[in-house]
Design a protein around this motif. Structure first.
Motif, mmCIF file in Angstrom:
data_model
loop_
_atom_site.group_PDB
_atom_site.id
_atom_site.type_symbol
_atom_site.label_atom_id
_atom_site.label_comp_id
_atom_site.label_asym_id
_atom_site.label_seq_id
_atom_site.Cartn_x
_atom_site.Cartn_y
_atom_site.Cartn_z
ATOM 1 N N ARG A 190 49.380 31.151 5.250
ATOM 2 C CA ARG A 190 49.365 29.878 4.519
ATOM 3 C C ARG A 190 48.977 28.721 5.441
ATOM 4 N NH1 ARG A 190 51.720 29.643 -0.512
ATOM 5 N NH2 ARG A 190 52.746 31.562 -1.229
ATOM 6 N N GLU A 191 49.460 28.757 6.681
ATOM 7 C CA GLU A 191 49.095 27.715 7.635
ATOM 8 C C GLU A 191 47.600 27.761 7.943
ATOM 9 O OE1 GLU A 191 51.786 28.959 10.580
ATOM 10 O OE2 GLU A 191 53.545 28.187 9.521
ATOM 11 N N LEU A 192 47.059 28.965 8.091
ATOM 12 C CA LEU A 192 45.625 29.097 8.352
ATOM 13 C C LEU A 192 44.798 28.677 7.136
ATOM 14 C CD1 LEU A 192 45.560 32.485 10.295
ATOM 15 C CD2 LEU A 192 45.195 30.199 11.239
ATOM 16 N N ALA A 193 45.315 28.940 5.947
ATOM 17 C CA ALA A 193 44.590 28.538 4.736
ATOM 18 C C ALA A 193 44.471 27.022 4.629
ATOM 19 C CB ALA A 193 45.298 29.096 3.495
ATOM 20 N N ALA A 194 45.438 26.309 5.186
ATOM 21 C CA ALA A 194 45.459 24.848 5.056
ATOM 22 C C ALA A 194 44.669 24.129 6.149
ATOM 23 C CB ALA A 194 46.901 24.344 5.062
ATOM 24 N N VAL A 195 44.132 24.861 7.128
ATOM 25 C CA VAL A 195 43.413 24.223 8.232
ATOM 26 C C VAL A 195 42.118 23.600 7.717
ATOM 27 C CG1 VAL A 195 42.231 24.600 10.424
ATOM 28 C CG2 VAL A 195 44.396 25.760 9.958
ATOM 29 N N GLN A 196 41.886 22.341 8.060
ATOM 30 C CA GLN A 196 40.680 21.614 7.658
ATOM 31 C C GLN A 196 40.005 21.019 8.893
ATOM 32 O OE1 GLN A 196 39.389 21.473 4.532
ATOM 33 N NE2 GLN A 196 41.025 22.881 3.939
ATOM 34 N N ARG A 225 36.096 31.474 -0.476
ATOM 35 C CA ARG A 225 36.463 30.582 0.620
ATOM 36 C C ARG A 225 37.969 30.521 0.719
ATOM 37 N NH1 ARG A 225 33.924 25.951 2.231
ATOM 38 N NH2 ARG A 225 35.605 26.072 3.761
ATOM 39 N N ARG A 226 38.479 30.469 1.971
ATOM 40 C CA ARG A 226 39.920 30.263 2.129
ATOM 41 C C ARG A 226 40.188 28.767 2.063
ATOM 42 N NH1 ARG A 226 41.326 26.860 6.312
ATOM 43 N NH2 ARG A 226 39.185 26.224 6.700
ATOM 44 N N GLY A 227 41.433 28.402 1.743
ATOM 45 C CA GLY A 227 41.793 26.999 1.640
ATOM 46 C C GLY A 227 42.791 26.774 0.514
ATOM 47 N N VAL A 228 43.163 25.538 0.328
ATOM 48 C CA VAL A 228 44.037 25.116 -0.768
ATOM 49 C C VAL A 228 43.186 24.252 -1.696
ATOM 50 C CG1 VAL A 228 46.160 23.945 -1.431
ATOM 51 C CG2 VAL A 228 46.047 25.183 0.753
ATOM 52 N N PHE A 229 42.943 24.740 -2.901
ATOM 53 C CA PHE A 229 42.007 24.095 -3.819
ATOM 54 C C PHE A 229 42.748 23.545 -5.033
ATOM 55 C CE2 PHE A 229 39.758 27.387 -1.503
ATOM 56 C CZ PHE A 229 38.636 26.715 -1.043
ATOM 57 N N ARG A 230 42.304 22.378 -5.475
ATOM 58 C CA ARG A 230 42.837 21.765 -6.692
ATOM 59 C C ARG A 230 41.677 21.243 -7.525
ATOM 60 N NH1 ARG A 230 46.414 20.444 -2.618
ATOM 61 N NH2 ARG A 230 48.635 20.780 -3.046
ATOM 62 N N TRP A 231 41.756 21.422 -8.817
ATOM 63 C CA TRP A 231 40.757 20.850 -9.713
ATOM 64 C C TRP A 231 41.449 20.437 -11.004
ATOM 65 C CZ3 TRP A 231 41.009 25.913 -8.183
ATOM 66 C CH2 TRP A 231 41.265 26.868 -9.173
ATOM 67 N N SER A 232 40.891 19.439 -11.672
ATOM 68 C CA SER A 232 41.612 18.829 -12.792
ATOM 69 C C SER A 232 40.796 18.710 -14.068
ATOM 70 C CB SER A 232 42.089 17.424 -12.382
ATOM 71 O OG SER A 232 40.985 16.622 -12.007
ATOM 72 N N THR A 233 39.563 19.184 -14.090
ATOM 73 C CA THR A 233 38.710 19.013 -15.271
ATOM 74 C C THR A 233 38.505 20.341 -15.986
ATOM 75 O OG1 THR A 233 37.530 17.199 -14.199
ATOM 76 C CG2 THR A 233 36.477 18.210 -16.108
#
Length: 396
Positions: free
Chosen positions: A301-307, A129-137
């Motif tokens: 990068r702009e397209l990756a951030a589209v939600q 999947r495209r996007g900006v992902f964050r995880w913390s566990t």
């Protein structure tokens, strides 16, 4: 030792110890009782050692590189110990978000953190999947020195973003009219409108064509200079990607919004490679011209951030009318009908813009996505847009 073998060994040892206790009581045998007690004690100590191996650890996830959708990326995690103790190998694995749709996730490299020393464990994955992902566990798994018992602990770690750029999806393109090129040189790479009069000289930047180097000025200045050309009135493409809430729906195993961003990425890659400017009103704030490859990364990068957003595309287009250059070519990537869009198309036509409405074929079974039927495309054509369907994308 695999998880299955470890479970079998634990059950066998525990069963054997309990059996020996029963036999020892029945026979009144101190020797058998001592043996069973030793076996149970061994299992108890193994549990304690496995639990201790997961305590007193600190973690830091290293910054992750930007990756394209479907490409493999390596994730690195630094591990160190706050306690002055020797410990066996531990496994550190991230709890990845489901939205990432990660495949081919490899096991992490086992590490044995020592006091005062940092070690690095790593694993690889393929984000689908495209996007900006964050995880913390992260999940820490330790064992006793004999490998009989495993203990697992979840630890919170400061998140580092993983930016997954959309993978370009090819489709037939229509170049903007005139496009500011002279002499029919539209197919010569990042020429920035070569064939028309140069408007000045600037420093060479990565992605500039060597055939535009101004050798005389370069020799005098001691640095590489290139001619900059006037690109003309129509040498740009304005791109809007529909991101209504329905675009989060699935289309043949793909997320509709991801498909739209993939098609938009291909357009940007193709047009920037041919010297055009690409704008994403409302998403970027490009104030100066940049080399094609650098600008392409900005767009991706702009397209990756589209939600997904509740705002209709037509409303968003109308709000950005003032920032769109008159006479531009405007590309609308659509996944579902929008009643506010025909009015926005008429506003664009009043500014002399050429509008290309490119829609996903209406084949989604997901009720969240209304789709674009032929009737809606007819309304867009009546408003002045060149409306057509994008090609179907096969299932993954």
């Amino acid at each position: 030792m695999t998880s299955e073998l470890r479970n079998v060994s634990n059950i066998a040892l525990t069963t054997s110890a309990l059996f020996l206790i029963v036999v020892a009581i029945a026979l009144n045998s101190p020797v058998l009782f001592s043996m069973s007690s030793a076996m149970l004690g061994l299992l108890g100590v193994a549990h304690v050692q496995a639990r201790l191996s997961t305590l007193g650890l600190r973690f830091r996830r290293r910054p992750m590189p930007t990756v394209r959708q479907g490409e493999s990326v390596q994730v690195e995690i630094e591990v160190w110990s706050d306690r002055n103790m020797r410990r066996p190998l531990v496994m550190v694995q991230d709890r990845l978000p489901e939205a990432l749709r990660a495949t081919n996730v490899s096991p992490s490299v086992p590490v044995a953190p020592a006091p005062g020393e940092r070690c690095v464990t790593s694993y690889r994955l393929r984000p689908m999947r495209r996007g900006v992902f964050r995880w913390s566990t992260v999940e820490v798994t330790g064992s006793d020195p004999l490998g009989l018992i495993r203990a697992t602990k979840l630890v919170r770690v400061d998140p580092e973003p993983l930016t997954v750029l959309p993978a370009p999806i090819p489709f037939p393109l229509r170049l903007p009219r005139s496009a500011g090129w002279g002499g029919g040189e539209a197919d010569h790479g990042p020429s920035r409108g070569s064939g028309v009069d140069p408007r000045g000289i600037r420093d060479y930047q990565s992605g500039d064509s060597l055939r535009h180097v101004h050798w005389r000025s370069s020799a005098r200045s001691g640095r590489l200079l290139v001619k900059e050309f006037e690109v003309g009135l129509y040498a740009d493409a304005t791109v809007f990607v529909q991101n209504s809430l329905g675009t989060a729906a699935s289309v043949r195993g793909h997320v509709a919004l991801d498909l739209l961003c993939g098609f938009a990425a291909y357009l940007a890659e193709s047009f920037l490679g041919q010297g055009l400017e690409v704008h994403l009103p409302g998403l970027d704030a490009q104030a100066k011209r940049t080399p094609p490859q650098m600008r392409l990364m900005e767009v991706l990068r702009e397209l990756a951030a589209v939600q997904p957003s509740p705002e209709p595309l037509g409303t968003r287009v109308a709000a950005q009318i003032g920032s769109i250059r008159p006479g531009s070519s405007v590309y609308l990537f659509l996944a579902e009908a929008d009643d506010t869009l025909p009015h926005a198309v008429r506003l664009l036509r009043s500014r002399g813009c050429s509008i290309y409405a490119l829609a996903l074929p209406p084949a989604s079974a997901d009720p969240r996505l209304g789709g674009c039927d032929t009737e809606f495309l007819a309304h867009l054509r009546q408003a002045g847009a060149d409306a057509s369907y994008l090609p179907e994308v096969p299932e993954p």
